[in-house]
Enzyme design. Sequence first.
Site, PDB file in Angstrom:
ATOM      1  N   HIS A 151     101.443 -83.703  29.002  1.00 13.68           N
ATOM      2  CA  HIS A 151     100.482 -82.788  29.631  1.00 13.68           C
ATOM      3  C   HIS A 151     100.229 -81.593  28.700  1.00 13.68           C
ATOM      4  CE1 HIS A 151      99.235 -80.805  33.702  1.00 13.68           C
ATOM      5  NE2 HIS A 151      98.341 -80.624  32.753  1.00 13.68           N
TER       6      HIS A 151
ATOM      7  N   ARG B 154      95.182 -84.951  37.556  1.00 14.61           N
ATOM      8  CA  ARG B 154      96.552 -85.032  38.051  1.00 14.61           C
ATOM      9  C   ARG B 154      96.927 -86.506  38.140  1.00 14.61           C
ATOM     10  NH1 ARG B 154      97.003 -80.720  36.484  1.00 14.61           N
ATOM     11  NH2 ARG B 154      97.508 -78.804  37.596  1.00 14.61           N
TER      12      ARG B 154
ATOM     13  N   ASN C  21      91.502 -72.737  31.114  1.00 13.00           N
ATOM     14  CA  ASN C  21      91.634 -73.888  30.216  1.00 13.00           C
ATOM     15  C   ASN C  21      90.694 -75.028  30.598  1.00 13.00           C
ATOM     16  OD1 ASN C  21      92.973 -74.787  32.476  1.00 13.00           O
ATOM     17  ND2 ASN C  21      94.996 -74.836  31.542  1.00 13.00           N
TER      18      ASN C  21
ATOM     19  N   GLN D  44     106.700 -84.555  36.276  1.00 15.07           N
ATOM     20  CA  GLN D  44     106.675 -83.986  34.930  1.00 15.07           C
ATOM     21  C   GLN D  44     107.884 -83.089  34.741  1.00 15.07           C
ATOM     22  OE1 GLN D  44     101.872 -84.050  34.124  1.00 15.07           O
ATOM     23  NE2 GLN D  44     102.922 -82.127  34.059  1.00 15.07           N
TER      24      GLN D  44
END
Length: 397
Positions: free
Chosen positions: A333, A285, A147, A314
Amino acid sequence: MAKVLAVLYPDPVNGYPPKYARDSIPKITHYPDGSTVPDPEGIDFTPGELLGSVSGELGLRKYLESHGHQLVVTSDKEGPNSVFEKELPTADVVISQPFWPAYLTADLIAKAKNLKLAITAGIGSDHVDLNAANEHNITVAEVTYSNSISVAESDVMQVLALVRNFIPAHEIVTEGGWNIADAASRSYDLEGMTVGVVAAGRIGRAVLERLKPFDVKLIYTQRHQLPEDVEKQLGATFVPDVKDLAKVVDVAVLCAPLHAQTYHMFDDDLIATMKRGAYIVNDSRGKLVDRDAIVRALKSGHLAGYSGDVWYPQPAPADHPWRTMPNQAMIPHMSGTSLSAQARYAAGTREILEDFFENKPIRPAYLIAKGGQLAGVGAKSYTVKKGEETPGSGEKE
Ligand code: NAD
């Protein structure tokens, strides 16, 4: 028989499967460096389907069960009574996505007596305490490159959204307004600005490549300087230290993995050296920046904008200050979990599992840690020190 425990994000609120916007996704066979996309013996899903949520199961159930393995899938991951923590002590393999990370702290790893393999379905394994994984001889692998381009595309979008003031302008329209003066009073052209990329790995390089046609001045800092011909092709100038980058950029795009050297890289002191009106985009991050320093700099107006999809923890709590700070373009995210990316990292997860169960070597490009030490891509991107917690796995903000 092995027990595979997959921690995935919850299904869409309106049920699974969703109604898809498109009927197919483009077929990609190679990454920009020429390496091949994941190549498992087979897949049991249609590329373009939602695979990263609980019902999607990363398309793994048929394969695992037909080989006699057990698959447990859950999104319930917080605290000792969660399905994740209850199932972990008897799991041989844990799969987790950075979007909904199963934080594998040193304490949890110590309780996971059977654990041999932790797979990140995606990229970024800082939610695993890599020191503890090494001490317990656990292999950590991720689906390198799956990704990276997805994130680079989002980074470019977020840079433009901030500089052009896109989101507030869009909100004016949805609220029935037409106030051009308000929309324009924070809107600039990117052309001519200096953009600095922190870490020119797969994502960072792709960001540089994609920004070059905007006629910006490109600089980058990176652990390993890029070869001269690549720098020339990208039109990007190397600066040895993030401090040199921070003081000259109009926009900083953070593309580094989270480890001890990058933890809180952008704190009050570094942000104070940036130009008034600089922007930061961070899809790497959350802990690369000091959460409260970002809030302070946005409130004072020192930073003109901040955009990111990565938070800590998260999922982010409802009262996380980044939800309400001014001049931000925050999203959950998601930059690396487009449906296009999911097809690649689900196939890559299957490839890693096939190799693991058939005792074949996992692609070195997928390895973060193996045999008690950092390995493969992990040795190039992360640092570990004995007794030092991997910052993304612990509770320290
Ligand atoms: P990569 O391994 O190709 O690149 C990371 C680069 O960072 C490496 O070249 C490494 O040398 C460099 N680096 C490490 N420490 C550094 C330091 N202290 N200073 C400067 N450079 C340093 O990985 P990538 O595919 O480019 O991904 C980078 C990171 O992006 C991941 O580790 C992950 O945290 C994050 N990511 C986020 C998403 C998302 O959905 N938001 C998806 C994928 C990756």
